[in-house]
Enzyme design. Structure first.
Site, mmCIF file in Angstrom:
data_model
loop_
_atom_site.group_PDB
_atom_site.id
_atom_site.type_symbol
_atom_site.label_atom_id
_atom_site.label_comp_id
_atom_site.label_asym_id
_atom_site.label_seq_id
_atom_site.Cartn_x
_atom_site.Cartn_y
_atom_site.Cartn_z
ATOM 1 N N HIS A 13 -2.970 10.898 1.096
ATOM 2 C CA HIS A 13 -2.354 10.685 2.411
ATOM 3 C C HIS A 13 -1.771 12.042 2.839
ATOM 4 O O HIS A 13 -0.569 12.188 3.012
ATOM 5 C CB HIS A 13 -1.300 9.582 2.339
ATOM 6 C CG HIS A 13 -1.037 8.895 3.651
ATOM 7 N ND1 HIS A 13 -1.174 7.551 3.842
ATOM 8 C CD2 HIS A 13 -0.644 9.389 4.857
ATOM 9 C CE1 HIS A 13 -0.870 7.231 5.101
ATOM 10 N NE2 HIS A 13 -0.537 8.337 5.734
ATOM 11 N N ARG B 96 0.854 -1.184 0.000
ATOM 12 C CA ARG B 96 0.000 0.000 0.000
ATOM 13 C C ARG B 96 0.895 1.240 0.000
ATOM 14 O O ARG B 96 1.691 1.430 0.922
ATOM 15 C CB ARG B 96 -0.909 -0.016 1.247
ATOM 16 C CG ARG B 96 -1.737 1.224 1.377
ATOM 17 C CD ARG B 96 -2.721 1.183 2.553
ATOM 18 N NE ARG B 96 -3.311 2.500 2.621
ATOM 19 C CZ ARG B 96 -3.311 3.299 3.697
ATOM 20 N NH1 ARG B 96 -2.815 2.874 4.849
ATOM 21 N NH2 ARG B 96 -3.812 4.493 3.634
ATOM 22 N N GLU C 291 -3.501 -0.174 8.202
ATOM 23 C CA GLU C 291 -2.262 0.153 8.918
ATOM 24 C C GLU C 291 -2.320 -0.449 10.311
ATOM 25 O O GLU C 291 -3.354 -0.412 10.979
ATOM 26 C CB GLU C 291 -2.063 1.670 9.099
ATOM 27 C CG GLU C 291 -1.631 2.395 7.856
ATOM 28 C CD GLU C 291 -1.425 3.892 8.084
ATOM 29 O OE1 GLU C 291 -1.080 4.304 9.214
ATOM 30 O OE2 GLU C 291 -1.624 4.640 7.114
ATOM 31 N N TYR D 221 -4.018 1.163 15.619
ATOM 32 C CA TYR D 221 -2.761 1.126 16.376
ATOM 33 C C TYR D 221 -3.006 0.895 17.861
ATOM 34 O O TYR D 221 -2.223 0.252 18.525
ATOM 35 C CB TYR D 221 -2.018 2.465 16.234
ATOM 36 C CG TYR D 221 -1.433 2.700 14.858
ATOM 37 C CD1 TYR D 221 -0.114 2.362 14.599
ATOM 38 C CD2 TYR D 221 -2.179 3.267 13.830
ATOM 39 C CE1 TYR D 221 0.454 2.571 13.354
ATOM 40 C CE2 TYR D 221 -1.631 3.480 12.576
ATOM 41 C CZ TYR D 221 -0.317 3.136 12.343
ATOM 42 O OH TYR D 221 0.229 3.338 11.106
ATOM 43 N N GLU E 245 -7.305 8.446 6.786
ATOM 44 C CA GLU E 245 -7.499 9.015 8.119
ATOM 45 C C GLU E 245 -8.072 10.429 8.157
ATOM 46 O O GLU E 245 -7.429 11.364 8.647
ATOM 47 C CB GLU E 245 -6.181 8.982 8.914
ATOM 48 C CG GLU E 245 -5.697 7.575 9.203
ATOM 49 C CD GLU E 245 -4.637 7.516 10.308
ATOM 50 O OE1 GLU E 245 -4.216 8.564 10.796
ATOM 51 O OE2 GLU E 245 -4.252 6.395 10.666
ATOM 52 N N ASN F 270 -7.301 1.649 9.971
ATOM 53 C CA ASN F 270 -5.960 1.813 10.548
ATOM 54 C C ASN F 270 -6.116 1.653 12.058
ATOM 55 O O ASN F 270 -6.842 2.431 12.688
ATOM 56 C CB ASN F 270 -5.396 3.205 10.252
ATOM 57 C CG ASN F 270 -5.116 3.420 8.767
ATOM 58 O OD1 ASN F 270 -5.352 2.537 7.945
ATOM 59 N ND2 ASN F 270 -4.597 4.587 8.433
HETATM 60 C C1 BG6 Z 1 -0.923 6.953 10.925
HETATM 61 C C2 BG6 Z 1 -0.622 7.584 9.594
HETATM 62 O O1 BG6 Z 1 -1.843 7.764 11.563
HETATM 63 O O2 BG6 Z 1 0.094 6.820 11.851
HETATM 64 C C3 BG6 Z 1 0.814 7.380 9.152
HETATM 65 O O3 BG6 Z 1 -1.509 7.173 8.587
HETATM 66 C C4 BG6 Z 1 1.750 7.668 10.299
HETATM 67 O O4 BG6 Z 1 1.074 8.202 8.045
HETATM 68 C C5 BG6 Z 1 1.452 6.757 11.472
HETATM 69 O O5 BG6 Z 1 3.072 7.556 9.903
HETATM 70 C C6 BG6 Z 1 2.291 7.122 12.704
HETATM 71 O O6 BG6 Z 1 1.890 8.376 13.155
HETATM 72 P P1 BG6 Z 1 2.850 9.465 13.811
HETATM 73 O O7 BG6 Z 1 1.965 10.627 14.095
HETATM 74 O O8 BG6 Z 1 3.410 8.869 15.060
HETATM 75 O O9 BG6 Z 1 3.908 9.793 12.815
#
Ligand code: BG6
Length: 487
Positions: free
Chosen positions: A157, A113, A392, A333, A203, A331
């Site tokens: 993006h 991607r 992501e 995390y 996002e 996405n």
């Molecule tokens: C995601 C983004 O929110 O998080 C990415 O889509 C980014 O582009 C990643 O690199 C990590 O976020 P950050 O704010 O810690 O650089």
């Protein structure tokens, strides 16, 4: 020496030599399958990939007719980027893409991607396209396909052409939504003979609030809530118009959908009431973007909460916004909200995070593997989605390059192992997650953190541009090869 001490000492010494800390990642991956414990498999055909974005890796910001983006302007504004760097050079991927595709191939993944830089294709955001801009993506796509890697392109993006910010106020105007649709149609006409999956917007949940509301990201504005809500509405409109433009200009069968940082709600503990509460919270807390594109309306709760700051919209716009998607990218995390049921309206309550809640190297990145189980499960239920990609997931880590040439990113492996186990739990229960894109292929320009935060499977020395696989690259290669997590 008492027994306890000697055991500890033995462990330390043995750990450093006999247990193979110096083993290469490749050796670690070559451990015979029979020695492992019951691996948990992913479904056949599960898509494994990695992800990057244009401004974070390409560099070459003044080459081949590329226009400026709001991130060029922002990164060059003193005080905005923590380590005072910019994406001017980044990973020089624009020139090193062949080598970088070799890195993807070496992971054994079959999908990648990447994002297309809108200001390369339309330097002024609209009007005359710059043929040399898309030529780069043409070459990139051909090279990926030559290695059997399926391209998944993201159209936006965050690198909005500066000209659109200057002319229309960027996402404050629906002129930008229309310009985005033209750009989407142009890309589809040119690349969709080979690119069959397109993520429209990455996002909205971040760049609208961070960029237009809190002034943290480009373009660095602190607008009143009403204008922020209106900007988000224009982004949703851009998404819907782009889906239509892709259908009109791409080949039949081209698939399109968003890549959204869903507000990931987790039941604080799994009782039926809390799960139901987390479902309701998922719907309400994502009503401003995912909700409106998947339901074709803003929820009553959202409109009530926004009150006089609610976006202005027409029924015709809602119809466009909710054009059917082929998949939804999420996405994920970190858990964003832990939810419990409540006997007061609206029937759910979010709990405060204790200060002791663990996080990874980035402070915002709270460790809660269960988020990658619950977010897709709840989203699939709330909006009846049949195809989800984790567009992501990954983590930053210290990622020190040791004298022996290795990066022992054990914290990243810990994070991935736990998240992937939870993802496998989801797929094994029938949650329709069809693929996973690890963020990120390699260390890159991490927006306001510059090069201080590293998310890659490959370490990048930004002076020499040398790429080195981290220990986690071997871990991931092994997961991908077995289509399973375990052992
Ligand atoms: C995601 C983004 O929110 O998080 C990415 O889509 C980014 O582009 C990643 O690199 C990590 O976020 P950050 O704010 O810690 O650089």
């Amino acid at each position: 020496m008492d027994g306890k001490y000697s055991r500890r000492q033995f462990g330390k010494l043995a750990g450093l030599s006999a247990l193979g800390i110096a083993a290469t990642p490749a050796k670690a991956a070559a451990q015979p399958a029979a020695e492992r414990h019951a691996p948990a498999s992913f479904p056949d055909g599960f898509v494994w990939g990695t992800a990057t974005s244009a401004y974070q890796i390409e560099g070459a910001v003044n080459e081949d007719g590329r226009g400026r983006s709001i991130w060029d302007t922002f990164a060059h504004t003193p005080g905005k980027i923590e380590d005072r760097t910019t994406g001017d050079r980044a990973n020089e991927h624009y020139h090193r893409y062949r080598q970088d595709i070799g890195l993807i191939r070496d992971l054994g993944v079959k999908a990648y991607r990447f994002s297309i830089a809108w200001p390369r294709v339309f330097p002024e955001g609209a009007g005359a396209p710059n043929a040399r801009g898309l030529d780069f993506y043409d070459r990139l796509v051909d090279e990926l396909l030559r290695h059997g890697i399926a391209p998944y392109a993201t159209l936006y993006h965050w690198d909005l052409p500066q000209a659109l910010e200057d002319r229309f106020g960027g996402w404050r105007s629906s002129e930008t939504s229309r310009a985005f649709a033209d750009y989407a149609g142009h890309v589809a006409a040119r690349l969709c003979d080979r690119v069959t999956s397109i993520f429209t917007i990455n996002e909205a949940g971040r760049f609208v609030d961070f960029g237009y509301g809190w002034g943290i990201d480009a373009p660095g504005l602190k607008l009143p809530r009403a204008e922020v809500n209106q900007a988000r509405h224009h982004v949703a409109l851009a998404h819907g118009l782009a889906v239509q433009a892709i259908r009109a200009n791409g080949r039949a069968g081209t698939r399109a959908g968003p890549a959204e940082n869903i507000a990931a709600c987790v039941p604080a503990f799994d009782t039926a009431e809390n799960v139901r509460a987390a479902e309701m919270a998922t719907r309400e807390l994502n009503a401003g973007f995912l909700g409106v594109i998947l339901e074709g309306k803003y929820t009553d709760g959202f409109l009530q909460y926004a009150g006089k700051d609610a976006p202005k919209f027409t029924a015709a716009e809602l119809k466009i916004i909710s054009s059917a998607n082929d998949f939804v990218g999420l996405n994920i995390y970190a858990p964003q909200f832990y939810i419990v049921a409540s006997d007061k309206a609206p029937g759910w309550r979010m709990l405060p995070f204790p200060a002791s809640f663990p996080h990874m190297n980035s402070e915002w990145l709270k460790v809660g593997p269960e988020a990658i189980y619950w977010a897709p499960r709840l989203a699939a239920k709330v909006w009846n989605i049949d195809t989800i990609y984790i567009s992501e997931n990954g983590t930053s880590a210290e990622d020190k390059l040791h004298a022996d040439g290795q990066v022992y990113d054990l914290d990243r492996i810990m994070y991935l192992r736990n998240y992937l186990r939870q993802l496998q739990r989801a797929t094994s229960e029938g949650v329709p997650v069809r693929g996973y894109f690890l963020w990120s292929l390699m260390d890159n320009f991490e927006w306001i953190f510059g090069f201080e935060k590293r998310f890659g499977l490959y370490h990048v020395d930004f002076e020499t541009q040398r790429r080195t696989p981290k220990f986690s690259a071997a871990f991931y290669r092994d997961v991908v090869a077995r289509n399973a997590i375990g052992g």
